[in-house]
Each structure stands twice: as C-alpha cells, then as structure tokens.
Design an enzyme around this catalytic site. Sequence first.
Site, PDB file in Angstrom:
ATOM      1  N   LYS A  29      -7.632  -4.972   4.751  1.00 13.07           N
ATOM      2  CA  LYS A  29      -6.316  -4.621   5.294  1.00 13.07           C
ATOM      3  C   LYS A  29      -5.297  -5.695   4.929  1.00 13.07           C
ATOM      4  O   LYS A  29      -4.209  -5.398   4.458  1.00 13.07           O
ATOM      5  CB  LYS A  29      -6.396  -4.438   6.818  1.00 13.07           C
ATOM      6  N   GLN A  78       8.277 -14.003  21.343  1.00  9.12           N
ATOM      7  CA  GLN A  78       7.935 -15.404  21.610  1.00  9.12           C
ATOM      8  C   GLN A  78       8.550 -16.362  20.580  1.00  9.12           C
ATOM      9  O   GLN A  78       7.879 -17.247  20.043  1.00  9.12           O
ATOM     10  CB  GLN A  78       6.413 -15.596  21.646  1.00  9.12           C
ATOM     11  N   ASP A 136       0.787  -1.258   0.000  1.00  8.57           N
ATOM     12  CA  ASP A 136       0.000   0.000   0.000  1.00  8.57           C
ATOM     13  C   ASP A 136       0.810   1.296   0.000  1.00  8.57           C
ATOM     14  O   ASP A 136       0.448   2.260   0.708  1.00  8.57           O
ATOM     15  CB  ASP A 136      -0.965   0.011   1.194  1.00  8.57           C
ATOM     16  N   VAL A 167       3.190   0.238   4.282  1.00  2.00           N
ATOM     17  CA  VAL A 167       2.428   0.993   5.281  1.00  2.00           C
ATOM     18  C   VAL A 167       1.010   0.424   5.393  1.00  2.00           C
ATOM     19  O   VAL A 167       0.482  -0.113   4.437  1.00  2.00           O
ATOM     20  CB  VAL A 167       2.366   2.487   4.901  1.00  2.00           C
ATOM     21  N   THR A 168       0.430   0.612   6.583  1.00  2.00           N
ATOM     22  CA  THR A 168       1.090   1.036   7.799  1.00  2.00           C
ATOM     23  C   THR A 168       1.461  -0.203   8.614  1.00  2.00           C
ATOM     24  O   THR A 168       0.806  -1.239   8.516  1.00  2.00           O
ATOM     25  CB  THR A 168       0.178   1.966   8.641  1.00  2.00           C
ATOM     26  N   CYS A 193      -2.093  -2.593   7.742  1.00  2.00           N
ATOM     27  CA  CYS A 193      -2.076  -3.504   6.582  1.00  2.00           C
ATOM     28  C   CYS A 193      -0.846  -4.402   6.539  1.00  2.00           C
ATOM     29  O   CYS A 193      -0.932  -5.554   6.079  1.00  2.00           O
ATOM     30  CB  CYS A 193      -2.245  -2.703   5.299  1.00  2.00           C
ATOM     31  N   LYS A 230      -6.605  -4.833  -3.205  1.00  8.07           N
ATOM     32  CA  LYS A 230      -7.270  -5.500  -2.070  1.00  8.07           C
ATOM     33  C   LYS A 230      -8.314  -4.587  -1.438  1.00  8.07           C
ATOM     34  O   LYS A 230      -8.066  -3.400  -1.248  1.00  8.07           O
ATOM     35  CB  LYS A 230      -6.221  -5.946  -1.043  1.00  8.07           C
ATOM     36  N   GLU A 265      -4.623  -0.775  -1.345  1.00  2.83           N
ATOM     37  CA  GLU A 265      -5.942  -0.855  -0.708  1.00  2.83           C
ATOM     38  C   GLU A 265      -6.876   0.062  -1.484  1.00  2.83           C
ATOM     39  O   GLU A 265      -6.541   1.231  -1.732  1.00  2.83           O
ATOM     40  CB  GLU A 265      -5.872  -0.412   0.766  1.00  2.83           C
TER      41      GLU A 265
HETATM   42  C1  C5J Z   1      -3.092   0.578   5.528  1.00  3.33           C
HETATM   43  C2  C5J Z   1      -4.792   1.806   6.685  1.00  3.33           C
HETATM   44  N1  C5J Z   1      -2.595   0.397   4.320  1.00  3.33           N
HETATM   45  N2  C5J Z   1      -3.966   2.176   7.661  1.00  3.33           N
HETATM   46  N3  C5J Z   1      -4.332   1.133   5.610  1.00  3.33           N
HETATM   47  O1  C5J Z   1      -2.451   0.299   6.517  1.00  3.33           O
HETATM   48  O2  C5J Z   1      -5.957   2.101   6.733  1.00  3.33           O
END
Ligand code: C5J
Length: 231
Positions: free
Chosen positions: A139, A209, A31, A164-165, A169, A136, A79
């Site tokens: 997320k 972990q 993204d 990101v972020t 996502c 997509k 996205e």
């Molecule tokens: C992504 C969002 N790409 N933060 N989208 O992380 O809404």
Amino acid sequence: MTLASTLPLTVKADPGDISFVPATTALIIIDMQRDFLEEDGFGAALGNQVSVLRDCVVPCVALLAAMREAGITVIHTREGHRSDLQDVHPEKLARCPPGKKIGDTGPMGRILIRGEAGHDFIPELLTVAGEVIIDKPGKGAFYSTDLDLVLRRQAITTLVICGVTTEVCVHSTVREANDRGYRVIVPGDCCGSYFPEFHSMALKMISAQGGIFGYTTSSSALISVLQHTAA
Ligand code: C5J
C-alpha cells in the site's frame, strides 16, 4: 524542459500556510490505475462504486499539468504484482474474495498483475518521458521500492501526494514519507475513496494535531501559487 524554481512558494493549507521550493518538491500520484477507477476493474469487482473515486480525476489532471509546467518532478505509482505472484504476501491474497483474487482473470486481464490492462494508468493520467514509475507490491509507496533512493538522489524534501485511495495507499504513503522526514502536502480534491466518510476523516487525520502527518490543501490553491510565480 522547464527548470523548477529555487524560490520558495507559500500555499494556503491546514493546519497553516506552508512553503515549498519547486526545485526540491515532487508530485507523487498514487495508483491512478484502471483496476481501481474503471467499471471493469478490481475495485468494482469487490463491490465498490468507482464513480465516487472518479471525482478526483479532473483535479489531478489540472494539478499534473501545472506541476509539469513548473518543472516539478513527477512520480507515478502503481500497486501490482509479478505474474508468478512471488511478491504477494499469502496474507494479502487470503483476504481477497474467491474468484476475485490478485492474479485471477477479470475483464481487464489478471487482477493487479504488472503488464495487464487493468494494472495500467487511466488514459487521462498517462506518464510522459522522464517521469519515474514506481511499481509497488504494498500500500505504501516506500515499502519494497526504490522511491526513497530516487527522491534523495534529487535532493527532494517536499512531497505533494495525491491519488487513490485516500485512506489506504495515499495515507500509507503519507505516513511513510512523514516518518522519513519529508514535508508532505496533500491536495484533498485530488484524492478519492470508495467511502466518502473515510476520505474526509483521512484528510482530517493528516492535518490534525498541528499537522501530525503533514498539510492538506486543494489543487486550486497549489495551481494558483504555481501559476502566479510563472507569470
Ligand atoms: C489503493 C487499495 N491504491 N485501496 N489500494 O489504495 O487497495
């Protein structure tokens, strides 16, 4: 076109050094779109400071160049939604602020709508011929997409995931990939969040972990093993 090597490489990572085979590895860049990273985009309209997010652009550009040079499969995700909004859950829409909803018109066209300027990749990270783009609606990059099919068809088993972020996502995709049996490596400096504390905690959650979701590393560690092999 470079053919990716079938010899394993080992990169320094948390919780421990990890091997991957270039021929069965894909870089997935999540993204890196104008709507999230530019001043006139959706992220900024929601009140976020996009400059924080942009720190990951230069490391992403360097990693992408090294991956391409090594012949590693590169996949980009975006996205976004259909222009008729038939693929947006009403629940997702309801959580957007009035006037800044998915599909509303902003400075870079309709927010998070496929084909609009804001939905496109930032100019630093455009695709080249042969690289798959996954559009997509959610997320995670596996949700309602053919990403798994594309990867399995190429016998890909390791995913280097960045973009990101970090906590949204990227994290959703890392978790989906882990549940599907992929080895996941995340170069932390190639990820970004509007919230620095979420960024660092999200990375820690991946490698905690014994590597509950995968491994974290840096772009320089990955680039160094790729270049060392090429020499
Ligand atoms: C992504 C969002 N790409 N933060 N989208 O992380 O809404």
